[in-house]
Design an enzyme around this catalytic site. Structure first.
Site, PDB file in Angstrom:
ATOM      1  N   ASN A 121      -0.517 -10.122  -5.355  1.00  0.00           N
ATOM      2  CA  ASN A 121      -1.771 -10.501  -5.599  1.00  0.00           C
ATOM      3  C   ASN A 121      -2.725  -8.789  -6.021  1.00  0.00           C
ATOM      4  O   ASN A 121      -3.193  -8.767  -4.848  1.00  0.00           O
ATOM      5  CB  ASN A 121      -2.523 -11.413  -4.416  1.00  0.00           C
ATOM      6  CG  ASN A 121      -3.920 -12.137  -5.550  1.00  0.00           C
ATOM      7  OD1 ASN A 121      -3.984 -12.325  -6.325  1.00  0.00           O
ATOM      8  ND2 ASN A 121      -4.533 -12.326  -4.830  1.00  0.00           N
ATOM      9  N   LEU A 122      -2.168  -8.074  -6.610  1.00  0.00           N
ATOM     10  CA  LEU A 122      -2.585  -7.001  -6.886  1.00  0.00           C
ATOM     11  C   LEU A 122      -4.595  -6.852  -8.145  1.00  0.00           C
ATOM     12  O   LEU A 122      -4.160  -7.263  -8.520  1.00  0.00           O
ATOM     13  CB  LEU A 122      -1.321  -6.395  -7.393  1.00  0.00           C
ATOM     14  CG  LEU A 122      -0.392  -5.796  -7.339  1.00  0.00           C
ATOM     15  CD1 LEU A 122       0.556  -5.280  -8.068  1.00  0.00           C
ATOM     16  CD2 LEU A 122      -0.122  -6.005  -5.158  1.00  0.00           C
ATOM     17  N   HIS A 123      -4.838  -5.460  -7.350  1.00  0.00           N
ATOM     18  CA  HIS A 123      -5.735  -5.438  -7.941  1.00  0.00           C
ATOM     19  C   HIS A 123      -6.242  -3.706  -8.118  1.00  0.00           C
ATOM     20  O   HIS A 123      -5.030  -3.704  -7.487  1.00  0.00           O
ATOM     21  CB  HIS A 123      -7.490  -5.764  -7.425  1.00  0.00           C
ATOM     22  CG  HIS A 123      -7.286  -6.088  -5.900  1.00  0.00           C
ATOM     23  ND1 HIS A 123      -7.862  -3.811  -5.536  1.00  0.00           N
ATOM     24  CD2 HIS A 123      -7.139  -5.966  -4.930  1.00  0.00           C
ATOM     25  CE1 HIS A 123      -7.636  -4.230  -4.138  1.00  0.00           C
ATOM     26  NE2 HIS A 123      -7.145  -5.249  -3.449  1.00  0.00           N
ATOM     27  N   GLY A 131      -7.547  -1.540  -6.189  1.00  0.00           N
ATOM     28  CA  GLY A 131      -7.403  -0.786  -5.610  1.00  0.00           C
ATOM     29  C   GLY A 131      -5.689  -0.442  -5.180  1.00  0.00           C
ATOM     30  O   GLY A 131      -5.324   0.274  -4.012  1.00  0.00           O
ATOM     31  N   HIS A 132      -4.994  -1.130  -5.371  1.00  0.00           N
ATOM     32  CA  HIS A 132      -3.597  -0.902  -5.139  1.00  0.00           C
ATOM     33  C   HIS A 132      -2.998  -0.863  -6.149  1.00  0.00           C
ATOM     34  O   HIS A 132      -2.707   0.483  -5.881  1.00  0.00           O
ATOM     35  CB  HIS A 132      -3.076  -3.086  -5.484  1.00  0.00           C
ATOM     36  CG  HIS A 132      -3.474  -3.457  -4.199  1.00  0.00           C
ATOM     37  ND1 HIS A 132      -3.542  -4.910  -4.410  1.00  0.00           N
ATOM     38  CD2 HIS A 132      -2.463  -3.752  -2.969  1.00  0.00           C
ATOM     39  CE1 HIS A 132      -3.952  -5.734  -3.702  1.00  0.00           C
ATOM     40  NE2 HIS A 132      -3.063  -4.667  -2.558  1.00  0.00           N
ATOM     41  N   GLN A 190       3.724 -11.377   9.885  1.00  0.00           N
ATOM     42  CA  GLN A 190       2.689 -11.104  10.302  1.00  0.00           C
ATOM     43  C   GLN A 190       0.728 -12.582   9.906  1.00  0.00           C
ATOM     44  O   GLN A 190       0.289 -12.326  10.298  1.00  0.00           O
ATOM     45  CB  GLN A 190       1.961 -10.206   9.084  1.00  0.00           C
ATOM     46  CG  GLN A 190       1.738 -10.285   7.691  1.00  0.00           C
ATOM     47  CD  GLN A 190       1.831  -8.719   7.485  1.00  0.00           C
ATOM     48  OE1 GLN A 190       2.363  -8.080   7.024  1.00  0.00           O
ATOM     49  NE2 GLN A 190       0.891  -8.567   6.758  1.00  0.00           N
ATOM     50  N   GLU A 203      -8.072   2.581   3.192  1.00  0.00           N
ATOM     51  CA  GLU A 203      -8.424   3.088   4.328  1.00  0.00           C
ATOM     52  C   GLU A 203      -8.986   1.716   4.949  1.00  0.00           C
ATOM     53  O   GLU A 203     -10.232   1.568   5.719  1.00  0.00           O
ATOM     54  CB  GLU A 203      -9.306   4.105   4.181  1.00  0.00           C
ATOM     55  CG  GLU A 203      -8.187   5.471   4.681  1.00  0.00           C
ATOM     56  CD  GLU A 203      -9.781   6.391   3.680  1.00  0.00           C
ATOM     57  OE1 GLU A 203     -10.803   6.369   3.552  1.00  0.00           O
ATOM     58  OE2 GLU A 203      -8.961   7.477   4.127  1.00  0.00           O
ATOM     59  N   MET A 229     -12.932  -4.085  -2.945  1.00  0.00           N
ATOM     60  CA  MET A 229     -11.731  -5.000  -3.279  1.00  0.00           C
ATOM     61  C   MET A 229     -11.037  -5.827  -2.813  1.00  0.00           C
ATOM     62  O   MET A 229     -10.505  -4.505  -1.712  1.00  0.00           O
ATOM     63  CB  MET A 229     -11.053  -3.405  -4.530  1.00  0.00           C
ATOM     64  CG  MET A 229     -12.419  -3.726  -5.885  1.00  0.00           C
ATOM     65  SD  MET A 229     -11.232  -2.226  -7.071  1.00  0.00           S
ATOM     66  CE  MET A 229     -12.980  -2.087  -8.208  1.00  0.00           C
ATOM     67  N   SER A 280      -7.789  -8.678  -2.368  1.00  0.00           N
ATOM     68  CA  SER A 280      -7.314  -9.816  -2.795  1.00  0.00           C
ATOM     69  C   SER A 280      -8.402 -11.448  -2.507  1.00  0.00           C
ATOM     70  O   SER A 280      -7.811 -12.111  -3.365  1.00  0.00           O
ATOM     71  CB  SER A 280      -5.693  -9.862  -2.319  1.00  0.00           C
ATOM     72  OG  SER A 280      -5.046  -8.698  -3.266  1.00  0.00           O
TER      73      SER A 280
END
Length: 289
Positions: free
Chosen positions: A32-34, A36-37, A61, A150, A186, A188
């Site tokens: 589910n990349l944006h 930021g990734h 997790q 971060e 940003m 997901s």
């Protein structure tokens, strides 16, 4: 670009790359990349000739089975984005190949002190699952560098500690939080916000930034600042989950030896849980804690 879903095939490719003397940068994700990734990918490309990205929704997790089922799965779109970004290898294993004996029989890795506080108190087992899968992926990928955002401050701290404690020959590259033009970090999860919630969401960062100014001013006790910030968010339609101001190195209470504090924000907007953080340099001449 290669897409590999088999751990043994990945090992063979890694062995080949190592024999060629190639350095490897690694970006672990749950898809589910944006943007930021993709910034993490760019950070990896500055460090190494080969960038490997994993896409694996890690069941270990999640402490809520429904959250795991509902987690967005956008593999085709993610692969398109990573190909356009120049990624060399995408690793997309099935849960059965990562945990062949099931979760209950799986050896796990835990960083006790950092994992059990703050977010770890709210989500029991989450960081144990995270550190276990990151450790396993590190063993499979054998990276020279690994890039982490971060924005997930506690996760980053835990990974750094794990690498240090276990003597892993990996340099962890922290990457600054990417933000929308309105200041919202940003994530997901932002795609789950309604149009009205998207208008309200930037308030989280605004409250955090004002909180940082107030922490640096050191004129008010931290507990009062936290209460005031919670009231502002709740009055605006948020449901504040947690606001912490802790030592940025230990994640424990700020004290006279703390050089930096980190503000950790978590609040629900509708059904969506938003998080953010900001590091503040401390001057102890007049600290109120």
């Amino acid at each position: 670009m290669l897409i590999i879903d088999n751990p043994q095939q990945l090992r063979e490719k890694i062995k080949q790359l190592k024999q060629q003397g190639s350095e490897i940068a690694f970006v672990p994700t749950m898809g589910n990349l944006h943007e930021g990734h993709l910034t993490l990918v760019q950070a990896g490309q500055k460090k190494a000739a080969v960038v490997i990205v994993s896409i694996f929704i890690n069941p270990m997790q999640f402490n809520n089975a429904q959250d795991l089922l509902n987690y967005p799965k956008t593999m085709a779109q993610d692969c398109e984005k990573l190909a356009a970004a120049g990624v060399n290898i995408i690793f997309t294993p099935a849960a059965s190949s990562i945990y062949p004996n099931g979760l209950n029989a799986q050896t796990y890795v835990e960083v006790p002190l950092l994992s059990n506080c703050l977010e770890g108190e709210l989500r029991p087992g989450h960081f144990r699952g995270m550190s276990t899968i990151v450790n396993k992926l590190f063993n499979l990928v054998q990276p020279d560098y690994a890039c982490f955002g971060e924005k997930d401050f506690q996760q980053l701290a835990i990974v750094k500690q794990m690498v240090s404690d276990l003597g892993m020959p990996i340099e962890i590259i922290p990457v600054a939080t990417m933000r929308e033009k309105n200041g919202l970090a940003m994530s997901s999860r932002n795609g789950k916000l309604s149009s009205l919630e998207k208008q309200k969401a930037p308030l989280l960062a605004k409250v955090m930034n004002q909180l940082a100014v107030d922490v640096q001013a050191q004129k008010t006790e931290l507990s009062i600042l936290i209460d005031d910030a919670s009231i502002i968010l709740n009055n605006a339609g948020f449901n504040t989950d947690a606001i912490h101001i802790v030592d940025a190195q230990t994640l424990q209470a700020v004290n006279c030896h703390s050089k930096e504090a980190v503000i950790l924000m978590a609040a629900f907007l509708g059904e969506t849980r938003l998080i953010d953080n900001k590091v503040v340099i401390l001057n102890h001449s007049a600290t109120k804690i």
